[in-house]
Design an enzyme around this catalytic site. Sequence first.
Site, mmCIF file in Angstrom:
data_model
loop_
_atom_site.group_PDB
_atom_site.id
_atom_site.type_symbol
_atom_site.label_atom_id
_atom_site.label_comp_id
_atom_site.label_asym_id
_atom_site.label_seq_id
_atom_site.Cartn_x
_atom_site.Cartn_y
_atom_site.Cartn_z
ATOM 1 N N LYS A 1 8.919 8.015 9.734
ATOM 2 C CA LYS A 1 7.448 8.101 9.852
ATOM 3 C C LYS A 1 6.949 7.089 10.876
ATOM 4 O O LYS A 1 6.071 7.375 11.695
ATOM 5 C CB LYS A 1 6.790 7.853 8.490
ATOM 6 N N LYS B 1 8.196 -0.424 1.227
ATOM 7 C CA LYS B 1 9.202 0.344 0.484
ATOM 8 C C LYS B 1 9.323 -0.283 -0.889
ATOM 9 O O LYS B 1 8.782 -1.368 -1.118
ATOM 10 C CB LYS B 1 10.556 0.330 1.199
ATOM 11 N N ARG B 2 10.048 0.375 -1.810
ATOM 12 C CA ARG B 2 10.243 -0.238 -3.119
ATOM 13 C C ARG B 2 10.905 -1.613 -2.958
ATOM 14 O O ARG B 2 11.698 -1.827 -2.044
ATOM 15 C CB ARG B 2 11.116 0.660 -4.002
ATOM 16 N N THR C 1 13.262 7.041 4.761
ATOM 17 C CA THR C 1 12.419 8.061 5.391
ATOM 18 C C THR C 1 11.189 7.442 6.044
ATOM 19 O O THR C 1 10.639 8.005 6.990
ATOM 20 C CB THR C 1 11.982 9.143 4.375
ATOM 21 N N LYS D 1 17.329 -3.988 -0.122
ATOM 22 C CA LYS D 1 16.416 -3.720 1.001
ATOM 23 C C LYS D 1 16.017 -5.015 1.729
ATOM 24 O O LYS D 1 15.440 -4.984 2.803
ATOM 25 C CB LYS D 1 15.169 -2.972 0.518
ATOM 26 N N HIS E 1 21.573 10.714 -3.578
ATOM 27 C CA HIS E 1 20.644 9.843 -2.848
ATOM 28 C C HIS E 1 20.991 8.369 -2.914
ATOM 29 O O HIS E 1 20.198 7.538 -2.485
ATOM 30 C CB HIS E 1 19.216 10.003 -3.374
HETATM 31 C C1 26Q Z 1 17.519 6.411 -12.999
HETATM 32 C C2 26Q Z 1 17.713 6.166 -14.361
HETATM 33 C C3 26Q Z 1 16.643 5.804 -15.158
HETATM 34 C C4 26Q Z 1 15.377 5.729 -14.613
HETATM 35 C C5 26Q Z 1 15.179 5.984 -13.258
HETATM 36 C C6 26Q Z 1 16.249 6.315 -12.448
HETATM 37 C C7 26Q Z 1 16.061 6.563 -10.997
HETATM 38 C C8 26Q Z 1 14.803 6.915 -10.506
HETATM 39 C C9 26Q Z 1 14.598 7.104 -9.158
HETATM 40 C C10 26Q Z 1 17.076 6.435 -10.092
HETATM 41 C C11 26Q Z 1 16.865 6.643 -8.734
HETATM 42 C C12 26Q Z 1 15.620 6.970 -8.248
HETATM 43 C C13 26Q Z 1 15.308 7.129 -6.830
HETATM 44 C C14 26Q Z 1 16.122 6.953 -5.824
HETATM 45 C C15 26Q Z 1 15.664 7.055 -4.424
HETATM 46 O O1 26Q Z 1 14.471 7.153 -4.168
HETATM 47 N N1 26Q Z 1 16.574 7.051 -3.443
HETATM 48 C C16 26Q Z 1 16.166 7.122 -2.060
HETATM 49 O O2 26Q Z 1 16.173 8.476 -1.655
HETATM 50 C C17 26Q Z 1 15.645 8.637 -0.352
HETATM 51 C C18 26Q Z 1 15.564 10.111 -0.053
HETATM 52 O O3 26Q Z 1 16.838 10.632 0.148
HETATM 53 C C19 26Q Z 1 16.481 7.881 0.666
HETATM 54 O O4 26Q Z 1 15.852 7.987 1.915
HETATM 55 C C20 26Q Z 1 16.614 6.419 0.265
HETATM 56 O O5 26Q Z 1 17.511 5.765 1.132
HETATM 57 C C21 26Q Z 1 17.108 6.311 -1.171
HETATM 58 O O6 26Q Z 1 17.110 4.954 -1.589
#
Ligand code: 26Q
Length: 800
Positions: A646, A534-535, A642, A540, A348
């Site tokens: 929407k 978004k986050r 995503t 971004k 991702h």
């Molecule tokens: C990693 C290490 C320690 C703590 C947390 C994490 C961590 C947590 C969440 C690393 C990554 C995430 C989330 C990533 C994410 O949400 N990526 C998004 O995924 C979506 C679904 O595929 C995409 O549409 C987005 O583009 C992408 O940013």
Amino acid sequence: MTYTKKEFKREFKKRLQERFQLSVEDASDQELYETLGRLVTSHYSKNWKDTWEERTEFKQKQMYYFSIEFLPGKMLKNNLLNLGMLDTVEAGLKELGIELEDLVEEEPDMALGNGGLGRLASCFMDSLASIEMPGNGNGIRYECGLFKQKFVDGHQVELPDEWLNSDNIWEVRRESHAVNVHFGGDVELMESQSGQLKPVYSGGYTIRAVPYDTAMTGFENKTVNDMRLWSADITEAERMKFQNFKDRKELDYLTSVLYPDDSDDSGRRFRLSQEYFFVSAGIQSIINQFKALDVPVTEINQYISIHINDTHPALCIPEFMRILMDEENIPWEKAWDITVKVMSYTNHTIMSEAFEKWHISLIKEVCPRVFQIIEEIDRRFVENAQGIYDQELIERTRIITNEQVHMVHLSIIGSHSVNGVAKLHSELLKTVVLKDFYGMYPERFNNKTNGIAPRRWLQLANPLLSETLDTHIGTSWRSDINDLNLLLNHTDNKQVLKELAEVKYQNKQRLADYIETHNQVVVSPDAIFDVQIKRLHAYKRQLMNLMHILKLYFDLKENPDLEMTPRVFIFGAKAAPSYRFAKSVIKLINETADLVNNDPDIQDKLKVVFLENYNVSLAEIIIPAADVSQQISLASKEASGTSNMKFMMNGAITLATLDGANIEIKDAVGDENIAIFGLTEEEVYRYYEERNYDSKDIYHNNLVIKRVVDAFIDGTIPNSAVEGQEIYDSLITYNDEFFLLRDFMSYCEAQEWVDKSYQDKEKWQKMSLINIANGGHFSADDTVRKYSEDIWQIEPLRKH
Ligand code: 26Q
């Protein structure tokens, strides 16, 4: 078998009396909500049991989606809709003097995720059940979800989200399915009587994992899949056995909090324990269920498929090997062959600095036997690669280097499928980020563009639009979302365009009311609602949005009569608590909002609103009300996105860079129905190759840009000298990592196009219609259908 209003009212009142000994007039909203929720669960309970039993009976292959995050939001209306009861219940409640929406308010959002990745997992759960596929979730039942965000003097403050404080009516605790997860200690391999090497454990500790199952109902069908979330069950007495404070703390943290980072490589020990905990519990439970089928374990790959949602569950690979070898006595080669067939992995994120790595000492400490297996997978990988690939390539791709375990490498080597989440993203994985692996395993790489659950994001979030669609194109789109394209027959139908505009206006009014209540800012639905939710992350580029707002502000200050369509800029975003830059951007947007909203020179031409605590439920209010959807990441950085899907399904016009799924949205709606700007991915990479990006050069040669950037340090934005300096430095001193200055003028032009286009109401409405009509391209139903065929090899459930 239709359920009438009369039957509903009778059943509802009876349940209220039995559970609370109350009649409707005396019950609180909480009591009414709980009564309704329990009524709903009773309506799917038989189908849930049947789906469960048919698994063993028909022995169909099951897919298990392992994800450290799920973000379902609220369940009540989704379940009512799926059961075909929504309208009846809403009308029945009304006759009892109850508003369904008031009861919906009582349900806490299930916020067990950070953002896109977790929400995608939940959209997939919805779609799997709706297309009747045997697919189940496996994750962690965090006692606290993602923090609640408050603004204090414009700063983000985080509060715990204790969502389990009131009873969670959707989950079922399954004591009898609990398993033990072993952590720590030492392990030695000893030869058994049969001559096999077997692990002998000493020390360490065992934690009981108890599953809580939540029904994943399908839309108007009989399928009810499972989302199984694991909880660590530790009694106080057990806890006190741990002398070591570190271990005790680890126990407490195991399933209590979700890590609030999105895409950052903060390797923290508790997080690894969480990963091993839900992986080990999930795999043990799958094996237990599989045993009921009574088929040889060597054929397990024909009965189950395990999906690794990003690398967080990558320990699935060695843990599955451990069970096959140590407990089922299968030799390495056979076990490995089975494991690779079972596992598949989705990536991702494109930013390799965010790839998960763990120090070997940590893995050894948390799960020593699993570490031995990882070492052996690595050793064999290197051995097999010798003579085929050069040494450097082997060193770059092996799992363990510099005492770090590379989870991406483990995931690719141990899976038969590796996919990205949008066409561009998957191409970049093959040609840049995972190029070495693509050379080794070209057949494993594929694309599956993300999708969204059309029930939640259109039918439920936008009932007004749904009704209008029913009137003009019939109701078939509700079960087959591709029928939205019937709307294309009406692109020049003035009546339809007018009605769509009216729907948008009412949704904007609803959001305007929300804004007035929560932000004490009055906004007009006649203005353009321009949204970025978004986050908060540097890539971004929320900061670029702010820079454009500042530009408009200066333009208006200079020339108050400037012709401009009134605009409301709306933000929603949480920043990881330790992410300084992101928090500074929040502070600056909030201060700018105060400045702009209270400046009499600006009148109502410009409003800026930052909504607190962005979450799934808030998205459901914001998205239907948006005119403009901002998707402005630096090209190549957003894997897919995503919310972009929407928004377009709800008729917003996308203002976007050629990044992630924006490209596919552009292809679907046509160049004239989207506003594209900025560098392409090739141009971005050219800068990387030639190393010739120079933000200072742009800054010194462009007065517009200079004026805006200087606003961060010249006192224009009040109460934010420190944050402003930090932002200024990121742009000028540290050479603007995400090329905001390079894209800024092109972004402003695209924004001017939006301003002009909006003035031609009919043209705008037609663009909006074409966006809605193409929404079907991004249904998660189709996405999971493709995963099912190409990756999981699962088929629709057989039913009695
Ligand atoms: C990693 C290490 C320690 C703590 C947390 C994490 C961590 C947590 C969440 C690393 C990554 C995430 C989330 C990533 C994410 O949400 N990526 C998004 O995924 C979506 C679904 O595929 C995409 O549409 C987005 O583009 C992408 O940013």
